[in-house]
Scaffold this motif. Structure first.
Motif, short mmCIF file in Angstrom:
data_model
loop_
_atom_site.label_atom_id
_atom_site.label_comp_id
_atom_site.label_asym_id
_atom_site.label_seq_id
_atom_site.Cartn_x
_atom_site.Cartn_y
_atom_site.Cartn_z
N ALA A 1 -73.08 21.17 43.37
CA ALA A 1 -72.44 21.92 44.22
C ALA A 1 -73.26 22.02 45.56
O ALA A 1 -74.54 21.63 45.61
N THR B 1 -58.83 22.22 45.70
CA THR B 1 -58.58 23.62 46.35
C THR B 1 -57.03 23.73 46.80
O THR B 1 -56.74 24.70 46.84
N THR C 1 -62.35 21.46 41.90
CA THR C 1 -62.65 20.85 43.20
C THR C 1 -61.49 20.62 43.94
O THR C 1 -61.26 20.51 45.37
N THR D 1 -64.15 28.76 44.64
CA THR D 1 -63.97 28.32 43.29
C THR D 1 -63.42 29.16 42.52
O THR D 1 -63.88 30.17 42.31
N LYS E 1 -61.98 34.51 41.39
CA LYS E 1 -62.88 33.50 41.54
C LYS E 1 -64.21 33.54 40.83
O LYS E 1 -64.45 34.42 39.94
#
Ligand SMILES: Cc1cc2nc3c(=O)[nH]c(=O)nc-3n(C[C@H](O)[C@H](O)[C@H](O)COP(=O)(O)OP(=O)(O)OC[C@H]3O[C@@H](n4cnc5c(N)ncnc54)[C@H](O)[C@@H]3O)c2cc1C
Ligand SMILES: Cc1cc2nc3c(=O)[nH]c(=O)nc-3n(C[C@H](O)[C@H](O)[C@H](O)COP(=O)(O)OP(=O)(O)OC[C@H]3O[C@@H](n4cnc5c(N)ncnc54)[C@H](O)[C@@H]3O)c2cc1C
Lengths: 264, 396
Positions: free
Chosen positions: B374, B143, B141, B135, B164
């Motif tokens: 999550a 990627t 979300t 993340t 991150k």
């Protein structure tokens, strides 16, 4: 080299409501079953003797007398660390009493000729606390019950027994039959590997004929104890509740209660 | 005769094998020696449940699903039982969803023998831990928008640059698995991702706490990568295949998250039912009031449904079925929702005491609430199901 036999029994799970079937006089065993929790202490004791090197143990063998479902108790016993297991099962064993069970177990033990036999203090269902003693009698070996400490010196075991009035220290020479009290240790839980491998360890299944056991001495044929009836235990009178609102007052009430009964 | 109350987790409705029943009992016995207060104390002191972790590792419960040479030999269904029963005993260990689940699974499926040899034994026996960073602040979300980049270095290996956030357990991990974009566009002409192992003391790594409302042992962190060197051997699998390789870990992660939720729900419902039997406010125990009993019963039904789908997803994953993804997504959504409902009703049943730490339910709330976003958010699960199960148009 030493061999230890551990006696294990399959019993109804403690979460199952237990009942006597009044038509047969035997325990209703239809619910879920498990390894007698008291026997896990005997297995643990055997493993500790082996792992500590106190005895030069090369094999721990779990032995049971019981119906076909009892293999699960043996799987549990080997997952906890027994090396292999023996299951005596035969329709003619149904209804065996303590003496009959003790005789059958003793015959199985003779085939193995171990140096030490360990048992639990009681089964969680029959709970006569007597099978270990019956086995010792049939073998003609010393038998000790309620052992909560075991010290080894060569072929001599110094055992501490938990008795009603205190502790006994008793020395015995192997071979012997020892029923351990549940205060002797805290049993381990099986590891993942042991759980997965339990069904792969050797399990010998024997009938009375296979083990050359006299069928007239076991089961209904050989039983000396016969169930005749049962009744509910008398209901206990309700106790007296004293709410603690004012501690001085509460103490007074308790003292008065004890005094009334001539307890102080 | 000994009597004991059957644990809710033992319900025969959720399929078990002899081995899985034994495993659950063994985990209950192991974790039961610690219990909820141990876990709360560890969290309060800002420590890790190291003693519990070590015992779980020693028993082989941290690597049940990894290949046999590395300490496993079972399936993910076994690990799901471990995670659920830990939580049902009051010890919901979030790290179980990370190190043994997502990290071990990716390594087991894709890493070189040398990496497996170096890491998997330790991760299964509890002596080593890894965390996972995908993340990013600007990617979310999606990627495809990851900006942390791995650039090949002339001396071999790579240099990683970027950042991150929400990397959980970064300070207690021995290494991080990082998802990074490849600096050079591969033969497909499209940007690709790769997975790398970054050692915890690598130069250029900065780890900063990210405060959250969760009362868990594992804290989350923002992790900055400033020219962090990665040696050639620490590429996981193939360069440019990061996204495909990630899939090995994603379904287990969802199943593990669901198991964590289910276990917490069982813990709360067990406490609440006991309380509803014991607590009398008027003339009968409060559990005799349908206003108290029915919502608990409904919450239990939803938890059981979620447990069924979770176990099914694990079995499908273990069987290598392509339906595992659909089931794992459904399980995660159902479990997170059912858990929140169960916690809420368990708190309500306890009245004011529901908020006390002694009861130990209220402080599970934010961990459960996290499971709604999550490792994958509720909305993304619904997107997946709408598109793949129902054949609706792709929405994003
Ligand atoms: C087919 C079959 C059906 C049976 N049905 C019944 C039944 O309906 N009800 C019933 O109570 N019993 C039944 N038994 C078992 C038998 O009657 C009991 O094992 C015996 O009476 C033991 O008494 P206890 O349970 O009081 O043991 P205890 O004397 O309390 O047990 C002490 C210890 O002895 C050992 N031990 C006890 N029993 C066994 C065993 N069977 N095998 C190995 N080790 C043992 C254990 O180590 C135990 O901890 C059955 C047996 C068979 C083979
Ligand atoms: C306590 C905690 C621990 C975590 N641990 C880790 C970790 O260890 N490693 C790691 O890499 N990450 C970790 N995360 C991050 C977590 O995986 C992400 O927060 C999660 O995947 C959601 O991504 P996001 O926060 O970027 O939300 P965003 O993608 O920004 O989404 C915001 C909201 O928009 C919705 N949304 C987005 N796209 C769509 C769409 N197409 N349709 C409908 N709705 C949409 C989302 O569902 C969400 O509700 C952790 C998070 C938390 C809270």
């Amino acid at each position: 080299m030493t061999k230890i036999v551990v006696l294990v029994k399959e019993v109804p799970d403690a979460a199952v409501q237990k009942q006597v079937d009044s038509s047969t006089g035997r325990l209703d065993r239809s619910g879920e079953k498990t390894l007698n929790p008291f026997d896990t202490h005997a297995i643990e004791a055997a493993l500790q003797l082996k792992e500590s090197g106190a005895l030069d143990v090369d094999e721990v063998v779990a032995v049971t007398v019981g119906p076909s479902s009892a293999v699960k108790a043996l799987h549990k016993a080997v997952s906890l660390g027994a090396d292999r297991s023996i299951h005596l099962t035969d329709d003619a064993l149904v209804g065996s009493d303590v003496v009959g069970t003790g005789y059958a177990l003793a015959e199985l033990i003779k085939r193995e000729s171990p140096d030490l036999v360990l048992a639990g203090q009681q089964s969680d269902d029959g709970q006569s606390y007597a099978v270990g003693a019956a086995v010792a009698e049939y073998l003609g070996w010393p038998g000790l019950t309620q052992v909560i400490k075991l010290d080894v010196d060569g072929q001599t075991l110094t055992c501490e027994r938990q008795a009603e009035y205190g502790y006994d220290t008793v020395k015995v020479t192997l071979p012997a039959v020892i029923s351990v009290g549940d205060a002797i240790n805290e049993p381990r839980y099986p590891s993942l590997k042991a759980i997965m491998g339990a069904k792969k360890k050797p399990l010998e299944s024997l009938s009375l004929g296979d083990a050359e056991i006299d069928a007239s001495k076991v089961g209904e044929a050989g039983r000396k104890a016969v169930w005749t009836g049962s009744q509910e235990p008398p209901a206990k009178a309700a106790g007296e509740l004293i709410e603690d609102e004012d501690t001085a007052e509460t103490v007074e009430k308790i003292v008065a209660w004890l005094d009334d009964r001539k307890l102080i | 005769m000994a009597t004991r109350q059957r644990r809710l987790s033992e319900s025969p409705i959720v399929p078990v094998t002899d081995e899985r029943r034994e495993l659950r009992d063994a985990v209950a016995q192991l974790v039961g020696r610690y219990g909820r207060t141990y876990f709360q104390d560890v969290v309060k002191r800002g420590e890790q449940p190291d003693a519990l972790w070590a015992d779980l590792g020693a028993a082989g419960f941290l690597g049940a699903h990894v290949s046999e040479p590395y300490g496993g030999g079972g399936g993910f269904a076994d690990t799901a039982v471990v995670i659920e029963e830990c939580a049902a005993q009051g010890c919901p260990i979030q790290y179980l969803v990370i190190s043994p689940t997502i990290c071990s699974t990716i390594l087991d499926h894709h890493a070189s023998d040398a990496i497996k040899e170096e890491w998997l034994h330790g991760m299964a026996d509890g002596s080593k831990r890894m965390c996972f960073g995908i993340t990013e602040p600007d990617a979310g979300t999606n990627t495809h928008d990851l900006s942390t980049t791995a650039t090949p270095h002339p001396d071999g290996g790579w240099r990683i640059n970027g950042g991150k956030y929400w990397t959980t357990g970064a300070t207690v991990a021995d290494a991080l698995i990082v998802v990074a974009r490849d600096a050079d566009i591969g033969p497909s002409g499209k940007p690709t991702l790769s997975l790398f192992i970054v050692e915890k003391d690598a130069p250029g790594l900065t780890i900063q706490p990210l405060d959250s409302a969760l009362t868990t042992a594992e804290k989350s962190f923002t992790v900055f990568y400033d020219d962090v060197p990665v040696k050639p051997g620490n590429l996981i699998g193939e360069q440019g295949k990061g996204l495909q390789q990630l899939f090995a870990g994603l379904n287990p992660e969802r199943i593990a998250a669901a198991s964590l939720a289910n276990g917490m729900a069982l813990f709360a419902l067990e406490k609440a039912s006991q309380y509803a039997k014991d607590r009398t406010v008027w003339t009968q125990p409060i559990g005799a009031h349908q206003g108290v009993a029915h919502p608990l019963a409904k919450a239990y039904i939803d938890v059981q449904l979620a447990r069924l789908m979770t176990m099914r997803a694990a079995e499908l994953f273990d069987a290598g079925s392509p339906a595992a993804g659909e089931a794992a997504n459904m399980a995660k959504l159902a479990a997170a929702d059912a858990c929140l409902q169960a916690l809420d009703q368990a708190m309500q049943t306890h009245g004011g005491n529901g908020l006390s730490l002694e009861v130990g339910i209220a402080d599970l709330y934010f961990l459960a609430r996290m499971l709604k976003v999550a490792p994958v958010s509720r909305e993304m699960v619904l997107n997946h199901i709408a598109q793949h199960s129902l054949g609706l148009p792709k929405s994003y």
